[in-house]
Motif scaffolding. Sequence first.
Motif, PDB file in Angstrom:
ATOM      1  N   ARG A   1       0.835  -1.218   0.000  1.00 37.31           N
ATOM      2  CA  ARG A   1       0.000   0.000   0.000  1.00 37.31           C
ATOM      3  C   ARG A   1       0.863   1.258   0.000  1.00 37.31           C
ATOM      4  O   ARG A   1       0.499   2.272  -0.608  1.00 37.31           O
ATOM      5  CB  ARG A   1      -0.939  -0.020   1.210  1.00 37.31           C
ATOM      6  CG  ARG A   1      -1.986   1.080   1.171  1.00 37.31           C
ATOM      7  CD  ARG A   1      -3.038   0.903   2.248  1.00 37.31           C
ATOM      8  NE  ARG A   1      -2.482   0.985   3.585  1.00 37.31           N
ATOM      9  CZ  ARG A   1      -3.177   0.759   4.702  1.00 37.31           C
ATOM     10  NH1 ARG A   1      -4.462   0.416   4.636  1.00 37.31           N
ATOM     11  NH2 ARG A   1      -2.614   0.856   5.871  1.00 37.31           N
TER      12      ARG A   1
ATOM     13  N   ARG B   1     -13.408  15.299   3.428  1.00 34.74           N
ATOM     14  CA  ARG B   1     -12.062  14.759   3.567  1.00 34.74           C
ATOM     15  C   ARG B   1     -11.385  14.532   2.223  1.00 34.74           C
ATOM     16  O   ARG B   1     -10.197  14.806   2.041  1.00 34.74           O
ATOM     17  CB  ARG B   1     -12.115  13.420   4.326  1.00 34.74           C
ATOM     18  CG  ARG B   1     -10.746  12.881   4.781  1.00 34.74           C
ATOM     19  CD  ARG B   1     -10.822  11.435   5.235  1.00 34.74           C
ATOM     20  NE  ARG B   1     -10.597  10.531   4.137  1.00 34.74           N
ATOM     21  CZ  ARG B   1      -9.430   9.938   3.869  1.00 34.74           C
ATOM     22  NH1 ARG B   1      -8.405  10.099   4.656  1.00 34.74           N
ATOM     23  NH2 ARG B   1      -9.304   9.152   2.816  1.00 34.74           N
TER      24      ARG B   1
ATOM     25  N   LYS C   1      -2.291   6.958   1.954  1.00 35.55           N
ATOM     26  CA  LYS C   1      -1.981   7.433   3.308  1.00 35.55           C
ATOM     27  C   LYS C   1      -0.960   8.547   3.157  1.00 35.55           C
ATOM     28  O   LYS C   1       0.248   8.313   3.220  1.00 35.55           O
ATOM     29  CB  LYS C   1      -1.442   6.290   4.170  1.00 35.55           C
ATOM     30  CG  LYS C   1      -2.559   5.468   4.804  1.00 35.55           C
ATOM     31  CD  LYS C   1      -2.037   4.401   5.745  1.00 35.55           C
ATOM     32  CE  LYS C   1      -1.944   4.877   7.164  1.00 35.55           C
ATOM     33  NZ  LYS C   1      -3.212   4.956   7.896  1.00 35.55           N
TER      34      LYS C   1
ATOM     35  N   GLY D   1     -12.304   8.804  10.654  1.00 34.57           N
ATOM     36  CA  GLY D   1     -10.972   9.406  10.677  1.00 34.57           C
ATOM     37  C   GLY D   1      -9.831   8.454  10.351  1.00 34.57           C
ATOM     38  O   GLY D   1      -9.059   8.685   9.433  1.00 34.57           O
TER      39      GLY D   1
ATOM     40  N   LEU E   1      -9.536   4.809   2.039  1.00 33.85           N
ATOM     41  CA  LEU E   1      -8.359   3.965   2.169  1.00 33.85           C
ATOM     42  C   LEU E   1      -8.755   2.489   2.098  1.00 33.85           C
ATOM     43  O   LEU E   1      -9.763   2.069   2.660  1.00 33.85           O
ATOM     44  CB  LEU E   1      -7.662   4.237   3.500  1.00 33.85           C
ATOM     45  CG  LEU E   1      -6.270   3.621   3.599  1.00 33.85           C
ATOM     46  CD1 LEU E   1      -5.265   4.428   2.787  1.00 33.85           C
ATOM     47  CD2 LEU E   1      -5.799   3.523   5.031  1.00 33.85           C
TER      48      LEU E   1
ATOM     49  N   GLY F   1      -8.287  -0.344   3.699  1.00 36.00           N
ATOM     50  CA  GLY F   1      -7.766  -0.762   4.994  1.00 36.00           C
ATOM     51  C   GLY F   1      -7.426  -2.249   5.035  1.00 36.00           C
ATOM     52  O   GLY F   1      -8.119  -3.084   4.465  1.00 36.00           O
ATOM     53  N   ILE F   2      -6.370  -2.545   5.747  1.00 38.47           N
ATOM     54  CA  ILE F   2      -5.934  -3.935   5.852  1.00 38.47           C
ATOM     55  C   ILE F   2      -6.818  -4.667   6.868  1.00 38.47           C
ATOM     56  O   ILE F   2      -7.121  -5.851   6.703  1.00 38.47           O
ATOM     57  CB  ILE F   2      -4.427  -3.979   6.188  1.00 38.47           C
ATOM     58  CG1 ILE F   2      -3.665  -3.419   4.975  1.00 38.47           C
ATOM     59  CG2 ILE F   2      -3.966  -5.398   6.517  1.00 38.47           C
ATOM     60  CD1 ILE F   2      -2.269  -2.963   5.264  1.00 38.47           C
ATOM     61  N   THR F   3      -7.279  -3.961   7.867  1.00 34.67           N
ATOM     62  CA  THR F   3      -8.229  -4.563   8.807  1.00 34.67           C
ATOM     63  C   THR F   3      -9.579  -4.765   8.106  1.00 34.67           C
ATOM     64  O   THR F   3     -10.268  -5.773   8.334  1.00 34.67           O
ATOM     65  CB  THR F   3      -8.402  -3.662  10.052  1.00 34.67           C
ATOM     66  OG1 THR F   3      -7.136  -3.092  10.390  1.00 34.67           O
ATOM     67  CG2 THR F   3      -8.940  -4.451  11.225  1.00 34.67           C
ATOM     68  N   ARG F   4      -9.944  -3.833   7.235  1.00 36.42           N
ATOM     69  CA  ARG F   4     -11.164  -3.967   6.417  1.00 36.42           C
ATOM     70  C   ARG F   4     -11.083  -5.247   5.570  1.00 36.42           C
ATOM     71  O   ARG F   4     -11.993  -6.078   5.563  1.00 36.42           O
ATOM     72  CB  ARG F   4     -11.286  -2.731   5.519  1.00 36.42           C
ATOM     73  CG  ARG F   4     -12.407  -2.768   4.475  1.00 36.42           C
ATOM     74  CD  ARG F   4     -12.282  -1.548   3.546  1.00 36.42           C
ATOM     75  NE  ARG F   4     -13.356  -1.496   2.566  1.00 36.42           N
ATOM     76  CZ  ARG F   4     -13.364  -2.203   1.441  1.00 36.42           C
ATOM     77  NH1 ARG F   4     -12.367  -3.035   1.152  1.00 36.42           N
ATOM     78  NH2 ARG F   4     -14.384  -2.098   0.598  1.00 36.42           N
TER      79      ARG F   4
ATOM     80  N   THR G   1     -13.047  -0.345  11.487  1.00 36.94           N
ATOM     81  CA  THR G   1     -11.892  -1.249  11.460  1.00 36.94           C
ATOM     82  C   THR G   1     -10.631  -0.455  11.125  1.00 36.94           C
ATOM     83  O   THR G   1     -10.643   0.371  10.216  1.00 36.94           O
ATOM     84  CB  THR G   1     -12.044  -2.334  10.371  1.00 36.94           C
ATOM     85  OG1 THR G   1     -12.039  -1.695   9.084  1.00 36.94           O
ATOM     86  CG2 THR G   1     -13.321  -3.134  10.531  1.00 36.94           C
ATOM     87  N   GLY G   2      -9.578  -0.693  11.860  1.00 27.19           N
ATOM     88  CA  GLY G   2      -8.321  -0.011  11.567  1.00 27.19           C
ATOM     89  C   GLY G   2      -7.211  -0.580  12.437  1.00 27.19           C
ATOM     90  O   GLY G   2      -7.477  -1.099  13.522  1.00 27.19           O
ATOM     91  N   THR G   3      -5.988  -0.460  11.973  1.00 29.34           N
ATOM     92  CA  THR G   3      -4.855  -1.021  12.703  1.00 29.34           C
ATOM     93  C   THR G   3      -4.772  -0.520  14.144  1.00 29.34           C
ATOM     94  O   THR G   3      -4.541  -1.303  15.065  1.00 29.34           O
ATOM     95  CB  THR G   3      -3.543  -0.658  11.970  1.00 29.34           C
ATOM     96  OG1 THR G   3      -3.571  -1.310  10.705  1.00 29.34           O
ATOM     97  CG2 THR G   3      -2.320  -1.096  12.743  1.00 29.34           C
TER      98      THR G   3
HETATM   99  C1  LIG Z   1      -8.185   7.130   6.660  1.00 31.94           C
HETATM  100  C2  LIG Z   1      -8.045   5.741   7.152  1.00 31.94           C
HETATM  101  N1  LIG Z   1      -8.993   4.843   6.852  1.00 31.94           N
HETATM  102  C3  LIG Z   1      -8.897   3.566   7.250  1.00 31.94           C
HETATM  103  C4  LIG Z   1      -7.840   3.099   8.004  1.00 31.94           C
HETATM  104  C5  LIG Z   1      -7.758   1.667   8.383  1.00 31.94           C
HETATM  105  O1  LIG Z   1      -6.734   1.028   7.628  1.00 31.94           O
HETATM  106  P1  LIG Z   1      -5.950  -0.227   8.239  1.00 31.94           P
HETATM  107  O2  LIG Z   1      -6.971  -1.240   8.584  1.00 31.94           O
HETATM  108  O3  LIG Z   1      -5.033  -0.669   7.153  1.00 31.94           O
HETATM  109  O4  LIG Z   1      -5.223   0.259   9.433  1.00 31.94           O
HETATM  110  C6  LIG Z   1      -6.845   4.016   8.365  1.00 31.94           C
HETATM  111  C7  LIG Z   1      -5.707   3.610   9.210  1.00 31.94           C
HETATM  112  O5  LIG Z   1      -4.766   3.079   8.740  1.00 31.94           O
HETATM  113  C8  LIG Z   1      -6.930   5.363   7.916  1.00 31.94           C
HETATM  114  O6  LIG Z   1      -5.990   6.246   8.219  1.00 31.94           O
END
Ligand SMILES: Cc1ncc(COP(=O)(O)O)c(C=O)c1O
Lengths: 354, 354
Positions: free
Chosen positions: A92, A184, A194, A232, A254, A256-259, A298-300
Amino acid sequence: MEITINKTQNPKAKPDMSNLPFGKYFSDHMFIMDYDEGKGWHDPRIVPYGPIELDPSAMVFHYAQEVFEGLKAYKSSDGHVRLFRPDKNFARLNVSNERLAIPQIDEALCLEGLKKLVELDKEWIPEQEGTSLYIRPFIIATDPFLGVKPSESYKFMIICSPSGLYYPEGLAPVKIYVEDSYVRAVRGGTGFTKTGGNYAGSIRAQVVAHEKGYSQVLWLDGVEQKYIEEVGSMNIFFKINGEVVTPALNGSILSGITRMSTIELLKSWGVPVSERKISIQEVSDAYDNGTLEECFGTGTAAIISPVGELSWDDKVMLINDNKIGEITQRIFDTITNIQTGKEEDKMGWVLKVD
Amino acid sequence: MEITINKTQNPKAKPDMSNLPFGKYFSDHMFIMDYDEGKGWHDPRIVPYGPIELDPSAMVFHYAQEVFEGLKAYKSSDGHVRLFRPDKNFARLNVSNERLAIPQIDEALCLEGLKKLVELDKEWIPEQEGTSLYIRPFIIATDPFLGVKPSESYKFMIICSPSGLYYPEGLAPVKIYVEDSYVRAVRGGTGFTKTGGNYAGSIRAQVVAHEKGYSQVLWLDGVEQKYIEEVGSMNIFFKINGEVVTPALNGSILSGITRMSTIELLKSWGVPVSERKISIQEVSDAYDNGTLEECFGTGTAAIISPVGELSWDDKVMLINDNKIGEITQRIFDTITNIQTGKEEDKMGWVLKVD
Ligand SMILES: Cc1ncc(COP(=O)(O)O)c(C=O)c1O
Ligand SMILES: Cc1ncc(COP(=O)(O)O)c(C=O)c1O
C-alpha cells in the motif's frame, strides 16, 4: 543491498509498560534509507533513535510530499514476535508513492529492515492485553527547494512506539457523527492513499467533534455528500438485516488492511458481506425500520471499534442498545487472537519474526 | 514581544545574481518563533540560516499540519527595499491557520520580524529585471506524537530566497491543459488555504503535464468537474468579449493577492471585470465564436503569466495568436512598476522597509 546495524550505546529507560498511551514513546532504534535522483534508494541502515536534521526549505515542510503506513508487532505468550500482514502495508505504501510522485520502494528490502528492527527492539514490545508495538514506516521529501515539483531526494524511515489503546474507550462503543460540511477527500484526489494532507484537512472537523462529545466523524463522499466513506482512521461496516455492508473502494477511501481481513473472515464464516455504495439515508432508513443491527469501524490502531451512537443532523441513532454486537465481538476476538497467537492462524496472516 | 537578532559570523558567498534560479539559494538569516501549548507563541528571533532538528515522529512528517505564504521584496533604483502588500499574506496565513487548526499568529509581530529580516539581508535582494527576494513564511507542527489531533507545539519561520523567473518562459505565453481526471480540491476541503497537502496532491498531474509538453494544468471544480478553478500556483483570468472574468472565491480556490490586485487595477481603469462561476464549456464556446480575447494567470511567483495555448481533451485553443494580450501586458507592467518603484504607488500597496 545490505542493511547495516549501528546499535545504541545508551538504551533508553522504558516507560511504564502497564499504562501506555498511544504513539508517545519510541523504541531504541530506527530504520533509515535515503533516496537521491540518479542513485536510487541507498544506505539502508538501523541506527539509534534520534532527531533528524533538515533544511528549513525541505519540500516536506512546504508541499507535504509525504506518505506513511501503520502496523503492529505483538509478542505471543511463548515469546515469539509476530507481525500482522506487513506485506500489505509495504504494497500500500507503494500505491501511495505512485499517487504522490514518490519513487517506489523495494518492498522485500523494507520488510527485511522492519524484521531486523523489531527483532533488535523486541524488548520494547509490550505484552499486556490491548498493547502492542505500533510501527510507523514513512517517507518524506527532503529537497532544499521552493517550487512545486517532485523532490529529487527522500528519506524512508521506520519508527516504533510501544502503545496502549488508541481510543481510551477500548472496546466500549464510541459515539460518532456524520460530517456534512467539511469534506475529507474526493475522487481524483488522494483519499485512497496514506498521505499527510488527508489527515491535516481532517483535524478541524475532529476538533469540532470532540467539542461536541463525539470521538470521531463519519465522512461522506465529496461529490454528493450523500454516500458514506470512512471514519478518521477507520473503515466502517454496518450490519443491516443480516448482511454486513461496507463502502466499496471508490478511489477516495483507504483500502484498509483490517477492512480486508474483516471481509475475508466474514466470507470464511459464510456471513453475507457486500462492498458497495451505501448512503447515510439508507442507514437512517434501516435504523427506522429496525434492521440496523450493528456498526463498527476497522483499523490497525483500534482494530475493531464498535459504534454505539451515530448522529446525523438532529437524528441520534442508538445502535444495538449501545452494546458491542455479536459479529463485531467475534471479528475483534478472532483478529486479536490471531495477532497475539492465542488462536491458530488459519488465514496465514501472521509473519513470525524470530 | 521583543525580536532578538543573532547575526551570522559566517556570511555565505552569494550566488551569481545575474543568473538566478527560483527558490534554490537562501539568504544569511531566518526568522523563527516557537509555539507551545499554555505558553503561546514565544521567542521571536532572527538567527543564522541553518538546518532544523526534529524528532522523526514530529507531526508535520505524518499528518502535514503545515501552512505557508509567499511574497517578494524588491529594491528600487534608489536603493530602497519594498514589500508588496505583506499584510495580506499574514492575514491569509491566519485564514489557513484557522482551517488547519493551527494557533493564530500576531500579524503585526510577524510583519515586524519580516521587516527586520529583510533589512538585515538586504544585500541578498537581487536587482536585475525579473529578479526579487522571494520570501517564504511557514508554520509546521512539531509535536513528537503519532495520532491525528492538533499539535501542541509549532515552529513559525521565514526564509528568503534570491530568485529569478518562476517559469523559464518569463512573459512568453505558456501552454496549459485542462485536467479532467485528477482533482485538486473540493468545497468543504482545504482548497482556499495554502497548506502542503493541496500541493502534494497536485504533483502527479503536473508531472503528466510536463511529459506532454505543458507547463501547468488548469484545475476544474471537484464536484462537477465542469467549472474552472485555478492553475497550480496561479489564479486564472479570461478576457471574453471585452469583459475580464475570473472564477469567484468559492471555498476551493486560493484568494490570490495578485488576483485581488488585478481586479482592483481593472476596476480603477474602468475595465469591466467579474468574479463568477465560469465553465470550461463557456471558454470553449467563446473560443469558437471568436470572443476569447486573452487569458492569463496571476500569482506572486510569476506575477502575470499569459496563456497562449489551452488544451481541453482534443481541442487546442490558441489564444491571441499565442501573443501576450494588451490588458495582460498592461497589468503586468503596472504591477511590476509599482513593485519596483518605477511607477507611483497610487494604490498604496507598497510597504517600504527602510
Ligand atoms: C483514513 C483511514 N482509513 C482507514 C484506516 C484503516 O486502515 P488499516 O486497517 O489498514 O489500518 C486508516 C488507518 O490506517 C486510515 O488512516
Ligand atoms: C494554488 C494557488 N493559487 C493561486 C496563487 C496565487 O496567489 P498569490 O497571488 O497570492 O501569490 C498561488 C500562489 O500563491 C497558489 O499557490
